[in-house]
Design an enzyme around this catalytic site. Structure first.
Site, short mmCIF file in Angstrom:
data_model
loop_
_atom_site.label_atom_id
_atom_site.label_comp_id
_atom_site.label_asym_id
_atom_site.label_seq_id
_atom_site.Cartn_x
_atom_site.Cartn_y
_atom_site.Cartn_z
N HIS A 166 14.73 75.32 59.43
CA HIS A 166 15.28 74.65 58.27
C HIS A 166 15.87 73.31 58.70
O HIS A 166 16.56 73.21 59.71
CB HIS A 166 16.40 75.50 57.62
CG HIS A 166 15.89 76.71 56.92
ND1 HIS A 166 16.45 77.18 55.76
CD2 HIS A 166 14.87 77.55 57.22
CE1 HIS A 166 15.79 78.26 55.37
NE2 HIS A 166 14.84 78.52 56.24
N GLU B 67 22.53 71.99 55.36
CA GLU B 67 22.58 73.07 56.36
C GLU B 67 24.04 73.28 56.71
O GLU B 67 24.84 72.32 56.70
CB GLU B 67 21.77 72.71 57.60
CG GLU B 67 20.28 72.50 57.35
CD GLU B 67 19.57 73.72 56.83
OE1 GLU B 67 20.05 74.85 57.06
OE2 GLU B 67 18.52 73.56 56.18
N ASP C 68 19.65 68.90 49.76
CA ASP C 68 19.70 70.11 50.58
C ASP C 68 20.77 69.95 51.65
O ASP C 68 21.08 68.82 52.07
CB ASP C 68 18.35 70.39 51.24
CG ASP C 68 18.32 71.76 51.90
OD1 ASP C 68 18.50 72.77 51.19
OD2 ASP C 68 18.13 71.83 53.12
N ASP D 274 13.45 69.75 54.06
CA ASP D 274 13.52 70.70 52.96
C ASP D 274 13.71 70.00 51.61
O ASP D 274 13.15 70.42 50.59
CB ASP D 274 14.65 71.70 53.19
CG ASP D 274 14.31 72.71 54.28
OD1 ASP D 274 13.21 72.61 54.85
OD2 ASP D 274 15.14 73.59 54.56
#
Length: 236
Positions: free
Chosen positions: A152, A9, A7, A157
């Site tokens: 998040h 960001e 994952d 995540d």
């Protein structure tokens, strides 16, 4: 089978407009089990996050100001994921950002380092058409505890997505158990039927073709994990 549940960001939604990765994390699975190995880095994107992105992840420019740049950790990241299958929720988004960062670091695209990709968003849409398939929705559907997820974060995540992925594909494990159980009792079943005049109705060509189509669909939805397809390949 080695997989990395990944994952990221980012500062925004469009890598082609100059948006960058600010956090990246991966969780290792080997043969569908957590190994405890993870990769997690915050990154200085050398630009500000958009207001909408900041509301999602809450990672400020001040916090990132002393963090390494992607190119500073690229070799370490590639060593971690090399040869693994990447499991990503909406893989097109993360792969586009990864390829942008790798290109800026004069490195090859991520596909040349990994064994392939599993898109859990596409998998979820195939399994649950017409329903919400965000990570939060899938956690609720598969009873994965996400109570600590207020914003998040790449590592959290990735860990939640790993649990969801295992839950979504757990049916394949039951097939393995069933196959093993059938093999264990094959001799007993054969002995019980000895001497009986059994009628064998063989599948027609049309039924065999439909069976093959069904296995292919299961294999695509499960990311290549269809047990029956593997067994038929070994025992044509």
């Amino acid at each position: 089978m080695r997989q990395i549940v990944l994952d990221t960001e980012t500062t925004g939604l469009e890598p082609e407009l100059g948006h960058r990765i600010i956090e990246i994390a991966g969780v290792e699975l080997v043969n569908r089990r957590f190994t405890g190995k993870t990769f997690h880095r915050y990154l200085n994107p050398e630009r500000e996050s958009e207001a909408g992105a900041l509301e999602v992840h809450g990672i400020t420019n001040e916090f990132l100001s002393d963090k390494p740049r992607f190119r500073d950790v690229a070799a370490e990241f590639l060593d971690f994921v090399r040869g693994a299958e990447l499991v990503i929720h909406n893989s097109a988004f993360d792969v586009a950002f990864l390829n942008r960062e790798l290109d800026l670091a004069d490195l090859k695209p991520i596909a040349e380092c990994c064994a392939g990709f599993v898109d859990t968003l596409r998998m979820a849409k195939d399994l649950h058409p017409g329903k919400r398939n965000s990570l939060d929705a899938l956690c609720e559907r598969y009873q994965v505890n996400n109570s600590v997820r207020t914003l998040h974060g790449a590592l959290l995540d990735a860990q939640l997505l790993a649990e969801v992925y295992l839950a979504m594909t757990r049916g394949q494990e039951s097939l393995v158990m069933e196959v093993e159980s059938t093999a264990d009792h094959a001799a007993v079943s054969e002995a019980a039927c000895d001497g009986l005049d059994l009628i064998v109705v063989r599948a027609t060509d049309e039924e065999l073709a439909a069976h093959g189509d069904q296995l292919e669909e299961i294999d695509q939805v499960s990311g290549g994990a269809c047990i029956w397809k593997r067994l038929e390949a070994k025992n044509p």
